[in-house]
Design a protein around this motif. Sequence first.
Motif, mmCIF file in Angstrom:
data_model
loop_
_atom_site.group_PDB
_atom_site.id
_atom_site.type_symbol
_atom_site.label_atom_id
_atom_site.label_comp_id
_atom_site.label_asym_id
_atom_site.label_seq_id
_atom_site.Cartn_x
_atom_site.Cartn_y
_atom_site.Cartn_z
ATOM 1 N N PRO A 132 0.828 -1.338 0.024
ATOM 2 C CA PRO A 132 0.188 0.112 0.061
ATOM 3 C C PRO A 132 0.866 1.177 -0.064
ATOM 4 O O PRO A 132 1.914 1.227 0.732
ATOM 5 C CB PRO A 132 -0.720 -0.207 1.512
ATOM 6 C CG PRO A 132 -0.892 -1.501 1.409
ATOM 7 C CD PRO A 132 0.606 -1.956 0.903
ATOM 8 N N GLU A 162 -3.132 5.729 1.150
ATOM 9 C CA GLU A 162 -3.862 5.138 2.426
ATOM 10 C C GLU A 162 -4.469 6.343 3.328
ATOM 11 O O GLU A 162 -5.809 6.326 3.779
ATOM 12 C CB GLU A 162 -3.201 4.501 3.150
ATOM 13 C CG GLU A 162 -2.740 2.964 2.429
ATOM 14 C CD GLU A 162 -3.935 2.165 2.096
ATOM 15 O OE1 GLU A 162 -4.789 1.972 2.951
ATOM 16 O OE2 GLU A 162 -3.868 1.895 1.030
ATOM 17 N N GLU A 187 -10.247 0.079 -2.738
ATOM 18 C CA GLU A 187 -9.136 -0.660 -2.702
ATOM 19 C C GLU A 187 -8.711 -1.743 -4.183
ATOM 20 O O GLU A 187 -7.740 -1.925 -4.409
ATOM 21 C CB GLU A 187 -9.302 -1.999 -1.467
ATOM 22 C CG GLU A 187 -7.911 -2.868 -1.516
ATOM 23 C CD GLU A 187 -6.746 -2.310 -1.186
ATOM 24 O OE1 GLU A 187 -5.839 -2.931 -0.994
ATOM 25 O OE2 GLU A 187 -6.759 -0.976 -0.789
ATOM 26 N N ASP A 244 -7.303 0.745 -6.348
ATOM 27 C CA ASP A 244 -5.995 1.237 -5.934
ATOM 28 C C ASP A 244 -5.075 -0.171 -6.357
ATOM 29 O O ASP A 244 -4.070 0.020 -6.915
ATOM 30 C CB ASP A 244 -5.722 1.350 -4.494
ATOM 31 C CG ASP A 244 -4.686 2.071 -4.085
ATOM 32 O OD1 ASP A 244 -3.816 2.651 -4.879
ATOM 33 O OD2 ASP A 244 -4.480 2.125 -2.932
ATOM 34 N N ARG A 249 -1.194 1.051 -7.156
ATOM 35 C CA ARG A 249 -0.808 1.824 -6.118
ATOM 36 C C ARG A 249 -0.123 3.071 -6.488
ATOM 37 O O ARG A 249 0.275 4.053 -5.588
ATOM 38 C CB ARG A 249 0.082 1.165 -5.014
ATOM 39 C CG ARG A 249 -0.499 -0.307 -4.596
ATOM 40 C CD ARG A 249 -1.451 -0.385 -3.596
ATOM 41 N NE ARG A 249 -1.857 -1.592 -3.008
ATOM 42 C CZ ARG A 249 -2.882 -1.661 -2.332
ATOM 43 N NH1 ARG A 249 -3.748 -0.492 -2.083
ATOM 44 N NH2 ARG A 249 -3.239 -2.953 -1.675
#
Length: 345
Positions: free
Chosen positions: A5, A10, A39, A42, A47
Amino acid sequence: MTKRPNEKNERTKRDFLNYRKHAKQLSERTLDREISALERFDVWNGRKDFAKFHIDWAMGFRAHLEQAKTATGQSLSKSTRRAIMATMREFVIWLSQQDGFRRRVKLADAEYFRLSLRDEAEARAAPHRPAPSMKQAQRTLAMMPDATPRELRDKAIFALLCLTGIRVGALISLKIKHVDVEDKSVTQNPREVATKRGKSIDTFFAKGFKEAEEVLARWLTYLDEVALFGPDDPLFPATALEAEGNDGFKASGFKRRNWTTTEPVRKIVNAAFKAAGLQAFGPHSFRHMLSRHIARNCKSVAELVATSQNLGHTDVLTTLRNYGQINRDDQRKLVTGEDPDDLIE
């Protein structure tokens, strides 16, 4: 291999979800879906820093969803894809207003997170929801036993669902004082009853369920005269359990508290329909049953509006669009004036 991540992403996602929770007052269930959608995007996007957003990401993500599969290997439904894209659209709108993102992310960029017009229309179309007919519900109620207090409680639950189509979350939070058999009403006060979006709802008993009214009256009499419950006690108390040697637990009367989940009601309703030889309809199906019945049989617009209010809908179109679908035979009969059965010799 999935990348680790992105710490900045985040933090951004957390800020967005806090905004959605506290400013938009979304439920935890809805927030869970939005977390999942963010999510998914992402991870698909490797990411990459949200601050480097480009509309190609939106178009690429839409193409990705068209090819994506569920855990069972099925394609994502159009309604699921629409919900994911709606979350991303809200996210980009919010992002365009945040410091550090305004120069790169524009309000208009959010519009790229949309399905095609055809897919959007199909996704919005209300799917057919199975529901019993009024006669099936009446027959099932008549077949339910009521020899013991627990059986009478379960039958009273089924009876109240027949009469009102009340949402199951509200049903399990009702107190005795909220039901007035003489007035044929249920007062859903959001300060005490778990109504959807905290709405205040006055609900009255639907006609055609005389036995249901009698069952509910007998249950209230039992609570008052035998169980010695008061107005502020739960209408449908949870079952009390006691240890039975090494054989586990057995039911033993009632607790003076409501159920904490809707699962017991779902099991009661499912079992009742199965015992009557029908498919295991759920508690929510009563809302479809009452809506479809009134859509087919109402004599005025006012009657339709009254039923919509009874179900707690702000807009009568919600009742018609989501609950009042008319099957093909009824549609033909209403439009042509001919009953298909009359054409069969």
